[in-house]
Write a protein that holds these residues in place. Sequence first.
Motif, PDB file in Angstrom:
ATOM      1  N   ASP A  54      -1.371  32.997   9.053  1.00  0.00           N
ATOM      2  CA  ASP A  54      -2.318  31.900   8.859  1.00  0.00           C
ATOM      3  C   ASP A  54      -3.043  31.652  10.181  1.00  0.00           C
ATOM      4  OD1 ASP A  54      -3.575  29.875   7.347  1.00  0.00           O
ATOM      5  OD2 ASP A  54      -2.237  28.355   8.197  1.00  0.00           O
ATOM      6  N   CYS A 112      -3.326  27.596  12.085  1.00  0.00           N
ATOM      7  CA  CYS A 112      -2.273  27.083  11.190  1.00  0.00           C
ATOM      8  C   CYS A 112      -2.018  25.598  11.373  1.00  0.00           C
ATOM      9  CB  CYS A 112      -0.979  27.857  11.415  1.00  0.00           C
ATOM     10  SG  CYS A 112      -0.263  27.588  13.064  1.00  0.00           S
ATOM     11  N   GLY A 132       1.278  23.702  10.428  1.00  0.00           N
ATOM     12  CA  GLY A 132       2.132  24.706   9.800  1.00  0.00           C
ATOM     13  C   GLY A 132       2.487  24.506   8.342  1.00  0.00           C
ATOM     14  N   VAL A 152       1.847  27.607   6.135  1.00  0.00           N
ATOM     15  CA  VAL A 152       2.790  28.677   6.464  1.00  0.00           C
ATOM     16  C   VAL A 152       4.141  28.420   5.779  1.00  0.00           C
ATOM     17  CG1 VAL A 152       4.248  29.473   8.372  1.00  0.00           C
ATOM     18  CG2 VAL A 152       1.758  29.467   8.630  1.00  0.00           C
ATOM     19  N   GLY A 156       2.053  32.136  12.359  1.00  0.00           N
ATOM     20  CA  GLY A 156       1.102  31.023  12.468  1.00  0.00           C
ATOM     21  C   GLY A 156       0.429  31.061  13.825  1.00  0.00           C
ATOM     22  N   ASP A 180      -2.446  29.180  16.317  1.00  0.00           N
ATOM     23  CA  ASP A 180      -3.329  28.038  16.554  1.00  0.00           C
ATOM     24  C   ASP A 180      -3.559  27.893  18.047  1.00  0.00           C
ATOM     25  OD1 ASP A 180      -4.127  25.577  14.431  1.00  0.00           O
ATOM     26  OD2 ASP A 180      -4.379  25.116  16.562  1.00  0.00           O
ATOM     27  N   ALA A 224       4.425  22.030  14.094  1.00  0.00           N
ATOM     28  CA  ALA A 224       4.761  23.133  13.186  1.00  0.00           C
ATOM     29  C   ALA A 224       6.174  23.660  13.455  1.00  0.00           C
ATOM     30  CB  ALA A 224       3.736  24.265  13.338  1.00  0.00           C
ATOM     31  N   VAL A 250       9.488  32.425  10.694  1.00  0.00           N
ATOM     32  CA  VAL A 250       8.123  32.138  11.143  1.00  0.00           C
ATOM     33  C   VAL A 250       7.986  32.407  12.640  1.00  0.00           C
ATOM     34  CG1 VAL A 250       8.597  29.663  11.467  1.00  0.00           C
ATOM     35  CG2 VAL A 250       6.262  30.425  11.120  1.00  0.00           C
ATOM     36  N   LEU A 279       5.301  31.569  15.697  1.00  0.00           N
ATOM     37  CA  LEU A 279       4.118  30.785  16.039  1.00  0.00           C
ATOM     38  C   LEU A 279       3.527  31.293  17.347  1.00  0.00           C
ATOM     39  CD1 LEU A 279       5.600  27.252  15.212  1.00  0.00           C
ATOM     40  CD2 LEU A 279       3.990  28.581  13.810  1.00  0.00           C
ATOM     41  N   SER A 283      -6.883  31.552   6.221  1.00  0.00           N
ATOM     42  CA  SER A 283      -7.478  30.709   7.258  1.00  0.00           C
ATOM     43  C   SER A 283      -8.210  29.573   6.566  1.00  0.00           C
ATOM     44  CB  SER A 283      -8.449  31.513   8.126  1.00  0.00           C
ATOM     45  OG  SER A 283      -8.956  30.674   9.149  1.00  0.00           O
TER      46      SER A 283
END
Lengths: 334, 334
Positions: A162, A165, A168, A171, A185, A187, A196, A209, A211, A233
Amino acid sequence: MKTQPDDSTLSMAHIFNSAVAASAIGAAWEIGALDELSERGVLNVHQFVTHKQLDTPAALALFRALAAVDVVKREGTRIVPGVNFTEACRTRSFFHWLCQGSADLFRRMPEVVYAHNREGDFHRRDSAAIAFACREISTFSYDPWFWQAVGGLDFDVTSVADLGCGSGERVLQLLRHFPAAHAVGIDIARPALDVAAGAAAAAGLADRVTLFQADVLALVPHEAFDRVELLTSFMMGHDFWPRANCVAVLQRLRELFPGARRFLLGDATRTPDTADRDLPVFTLGFEVAHDLMGTFIPTIADWESVFEEGGWRLHRKHTIDLAVGEVIFELVRL
Amino acid sequence: MKTQPDDSTLSMAHIFNSAVAASAIGAAWEIGALDELSERGVLNVHQFVTHKQLDTPAALALFRALAAVDVVKREGTRIVPGVNFTEACRTRSFFHWLCQGSADLFRRMPEVVYAHNREGDFHRRDSAAIAFACREISTFSYDPWFWQAVGGLDFDVTSVADLGCGSGERVLQLLRHFPAAHAVGIDIARPALDVAAGAAAAAGLADRVTLFQADVLALVPHEAFDRVELLTSFMMGHDFWPRANCVAVLQRLRELFPGARRFLLGDATRTPDTADRDLPVFTLGFEVAHDLMGTFIPTIADWESVFEEGGWRLHRKHTIDLAVGEVIFELVRL
């Protein structure tokens, strides 16, 4: 001294009081007051203050501001929903976006309109607050159409990324939807990523996940990207623009995610010939904010003109258009 | 008012758009757009942008926000006054106070309502912006009554001190009114004093004014205070409170300014039993802001209960009460 007010006197007073109340709507949502009123139909200020450990005069002031625009009715310290309560709950995330997340931009309007003040990083918004609001905005502005698109995928998803994100939510929802999948994720905003990370940990999904704090527009390859099959997105695609840049970003994403079979790209778009009056909630704030920031918002036609050049084919378009020309494009790699 | 009161969708959209427009009213005033429209009756955005060196999309967004609430009408890039224009000009300083000067306080409403976030210096406003707005607020909320009080003085003024002088407008006006006088301006906020110093220099009055950066509540003696005959303080008296503190401050000022024969003390006061709805412009913002900051606003009766104990006698009271219980007390030393 007080004379009978005329129409414009009442109008301007209502505009002023609305500006005060707008901050209070975002605040009342964030501290849980709107939810408590929704669930119980009544809120006792003293009990609420004790439970939440608030300051009593400050809390009373918040409810008074809500009462000024009929979001609640106040009988002493007993608060009940007003005629605008339901609609205020539906739109609270837009108010929070405006009055908490974007407040500093609007405060600085007298500065940022000057050309010489628009160099470099000339505006600042509260990225954690924006992410908080956008999480809810997404639930009703994009999610029904997003899940329809996800449901229509003709392949199993074992890895998803994503872009932008935020906090989150998307996600984590994708990880619940695809119990065998891993998610990435990405960002630019550390405060949002911290939220997140906390949410992933709280959901027991931290091990599934990854990040990244990174600018999606200047992303470098990473092995975690290689096996991503689904790219998503939301609410950041306008940052890809202007056009030449957008083509380059789309091409670059195609390279960075060589296994991506579908790209679900959802964003607001500029609607042509927008009127000045009787605009639905959010439109004016969204468009003024982006004009103040100097951010180009493409139209749907603008988007449709770049996909093939960017290496993607438009498979399907979900036109949502609730307030700010929301759309989801389903892209497949060429 | 332009929306059907029973149509909560339109009502909430109008509340949202009002919050956007409120920022634009303060901004349009500050950049001179309201004055240009007042003087010429029409404003061409392209000419205005060129003249002021603005960013065109940002300036157009500002006018669009004004148009959303009928402050202006927009025909392409031609701007003319809307039905609310005159009242918007009258009240623009209140909007600026709210949306530029106090914006950060309202933005942080979800934080400052929590008791544990109210320690120390927990709120911040833009003192230069507040001073900018208060200079105009003062002109119509206090000045006619202030000059009536000054005109009624039964002695010649050779030295005056203004407590909480902000950007110094009152000090400079007093110097013009009393061409032989010297003036002292005291304020806690350096940015406001910088504006005051610049204004004094621009007016050729710098040699007749002494500016002190100091907390009026913790003032120490200074030889410049000794010969002050007229003491003035506007829009800060509520900071003297609570009661015991106010008595002490009044006593202390009597000692610090041993030659002060008259003290003109003008401020907003809390009006009892204020309603939640149909409040005139400013009242709700002013009262909510002070509740959020934890600042006690005394009633007129509260004030009247402290003067004698503080060493002053109430000579005359000017009840103004335009929006927030404005009053000027004329005090003489006991």
